[in-house]
Design a protein around this motif. Structure first.
Motif, short mmCIF file in Angstrom:
data_model
loop_
_atom_site.label_atom_id
_atom_site.label_comp_id
_atom_site.label_asym_id
_atom_site.label_seq_id
_atom_site.Cartn_x
_atom_site.Cartn_y
_atom_site.Cartn_z
N LEU A 191 27.79 2.66 97.34
CA LEU A 191 26.78 2.21 96.37
C LEU A 191 26.65 0.69 96.54
N LYS A 192 25.71 0.28 97.37
CA LYS A 192 25.56 -1.16 97.64
C LYS A 192 24.75 -1.85 96.56
N TYR A 193 23.69 -1.18 96.09
CA TYR A 193 22.78 -1.80 95.12
C TYR A 193 22.68 -0.97 93.85
N TYR A 194 22.46 -1.63 92.74
CA TYR A 194 22.34 -0.96 91.46
C TYR A 194 21.19 0.04 91.46
N ASP A 195 20.08 -0.29 92.15
CA ASP A 195 18.91 0.60 92.12
C ASP A 195 19.18 1.93 92.82
N GLU A 196 20.30 2.04 93.55
CA GLU A 196 20.66 3.30 94.21
C GLU A 196 21.48 4.20 93.30
N ALA A 197 21.94 3.64 92.18
CA ALA A 197 22.90 4.37 91.33
C ALA A 197 22.31 5.61 90.70
N GLU A 198 21.07 5.53 90.22
CA GLU A 198 20.47 6.67 89.51
C GLU A 198 20.45 7.92 90.37
N GLN A 199 20.03 7.78 91.62
CA GLN A 199 19.95 8.93 92.51
C GLN A 199 21.33 9.51 92.81
N ILE A 200 22.30 8.61 93.04
CA ILE A 200 23.65 9.07 93.36
C ILE A 200 24.29 9.76 92.16
N LEU A 201 24.19 9.13 90.97
CA LEU A 201 24.83 9.67 89.78
C LEU A 201 24.21 10.99 89.34
N SER A 202 22.93 11.19 89.65
CA SER A 202 22.27 12.44 89.24
C SER A 202 22.89 13.66 89.92
N ASN A 203 23.62 13.44 90.99
CA ASN A 203 24.28 14.56 91.70
C ASN A 203 25.61 14.95 91.06
N TYR A 204 26.05 14.17 90.04
CA TYR A 204 27.38 14.41 89.46
C TYR A 204 27.32 14.53 87.93
N LYS A 205 26.27 15.10 87.40
CA LYS A 205 26.14 15.22 85.95
C LYS A 205 27.27 16.07 85.37
N ASN A 206 27.79 15.58 84.21
CA ASN A 206 28.85 16.31 83.49
C ASN A 206 30.11 16.50 84.33
N THR A 207 30.41 15.49 85.14
CA THR A 207 31.63 15.61 85.96
C THR A 207 32.42 14.30 85.89
#
Length: 448
Positions: A252-268
């Motif tokens: 995760l290099k940039y903050y703007d990439e976080a939303e897409q990455i985190l959406s793959n790990y909901k409720n975990t």
């Protein structure tokens, strides 16, 4: 207290510029043996705060802080002393002097303003140098989150190459370049794309409000500003100022990439890597059903981004001889940028007139705490702006007098005193209307 500091700097800067501008008229007038009856800081309608006569000249401070003036004998000016003009011309009067001498007297104030602005910029370059983020060093493009930037057709990751075919030097100057420009060029995924800047871009920019912030940002790392009180990570090992560099092994290099990455790990619960100072740590983080961490993001200074290897800043320190061309170049860019903005103000379709401001707007650009560098930067800008404004061919301004004098020098025919009187009145009325409009804009924005 902040208002007082801003106001004090504004009054000091304005007073300095007015006195030196009027001195630019005063000195050549005296050199050409022309009588100067008054030398005033601010206008003295009906009464003065201070006045003292030295020789043939009354020096004083008026109570209306709208400028200043020198009253030169035998000249149609702000004083509108028509009675003096009815008398036979005297050798010491302005109207008795050769046209070339009158031209020099009228151009003296503008000359001083331009020279002062250039001199200040040279000294600033010599004293402080320049430090900035070069636009070309944003190797992974800009961060787009503002709707106005989106309306321009920009996306996060775009590299802005040129505006009006001119390469952008400083990232911090991008918004100003868009204000002055008509088209721009970007690179997106290796493809070069040309785009137009909407005619009403300035209007859209003004409608955002003065506290809306910039329309473009550099891409920042995910730095934790604080952990929300109701965050699922409140009791985790996550700390304020931590920089999250990976989620479950995904970089995760940039903050703007976080939303897409985190959406793959909901409720975990996931393993994350964070940078804390100079130490790298592995911690566990809880991601809620919305794909959020429950933390507030914060930006960090460019100097810290450079230390982390995100961007390379430019840092130029100039010798005195190097500062001269650097100061000249900055003065020229300041002038040309201002002229471009003024041209847009006179085009109603741009909506640039909404940005026209008076004393409140000018005063607000000063910082709320004393900074010598900021004060002199703003003063240099105002000096060049004042010099150019006074060159406009409007009766009642120096430029109006210059036009009439040049006409006389070219045609050999001197405009009549009555014509000059009427022209002065018309010019003065135009300036009052402009002043009321500009300050009315300020008041409107305050209530808005």
């Amino acid at each position: 207290m902040e208002i007082l500091i801003k106001a004090s700097q504004f009054i000091l800067s304005l007073s300095l510029l007015i006195v030196l501008h009027e001195l630019g008229h005063f000195i050549p007038a005296k050199l050409f043996k022309t009588r100067v009856e008054k030398f005033y800081l601010f206008f003295d309608y009906k009464f003065s705060i201070f006045k003292k006569k030295i020789g043939e000249t009354v020096y004083g401070i008026g109570w209306i802080p709208l400028g200043g003036y020198v009253k030169i004998s035998g000249m149609i000016d702000e004083s509108m002393d028509t009675e003096q003009m009815k008398q036979p011309a005297q050798p010491w009067e302005f109207r008795s002097k050769p046209a070339w001498q009158r031209l020099i007297i009228m151009l003296g104030g503008v000359f001083v303003n331009f020279i002062l602005g250039i001199f200040i910029y040279i000294m600033l370059m010599w004293s402080y140098g320049e430090e900035y983020l070069p636009n070309e060093n944003l190797n992974n493009g800009v961060w787009v989150q503002d709707s106005l930037a989106m309306n321009l057709g920009l996306q996060t990751g775009d590299k802005i190459l040129t505006v009006d075919d001119e390469k952008i030097k400083k990232f911090s100057g991008l918004t100003l370049e868009f204000i002055n420009g008509n088209k721009f060029q970007i690179e997106r995924n290796g493809e070069v794309i040309d785009k137009n800047i909407p005619t009403d871009f300035i209007s859209q920019l003004m409608d955002r409000g003065k506290d809306a912030g910039p329309i473009l940002f550099p891409r920042y790392p995910f730095t934790v500003g604080k952990i929300s009180d109701d965050s699922q990570n409140k009791n985790s090992d996550l700390k304020a100022k931590d920089i999250i560099t990976s989620i479950d092994g995904t970089p995760l290099k940039y903050y703007d990439e976080a939303e897409q990455i985190l959406s793959n790990y909901k409720n975990t619960k996931v393993k994350a890597t964070v940078l804390r100072g100079k130490e790298t740590k592995e911690i566990s983080l809880n991601i809620n059903n919305e794909g959020k961490l429950g933390v507030v993001f914060t930006t960090i200074p460019f100097s810290d981004l450079e230390k982390l290897g995100y961007y390379q800043l430019a840092d130029y320190q100039y010798s005195f001889t190097e500062a001269i061309p650097a100061g000249w170049n900055k003065s020229w860019k300041t002038l040309t940028d201002y002229v471009k903005q003024l041209k847009k103000i006179f085009n109603p379709s741009t909506g640039a007139y909404k940005g026209l401001g008076g004393f409140i707007s000018i005063g607000s650009i000063f910082p709320d705490e004393w900074s010598a560098e900021s004060f002199w930067n703003i003063t240099a800008f105002l000096s060049i702006m004042l010099g150019f404004m006074n060159l406009l061919p409007i009766p009642a301004l120096d430029g109006g007098h210059v036009v009439f004098t040049l006409w006389e020098m070219i045609t050999g025919k001197k405009p009549g005193d009555k014509f000059l009187e009427y022209a002065q009145v018309v010019g003065f009325v135009l300036l009052i209307i402009l002043l009321l409009f500009a300050n009315g804009n300020d008041i409107f924005r305050l209530f808005k």
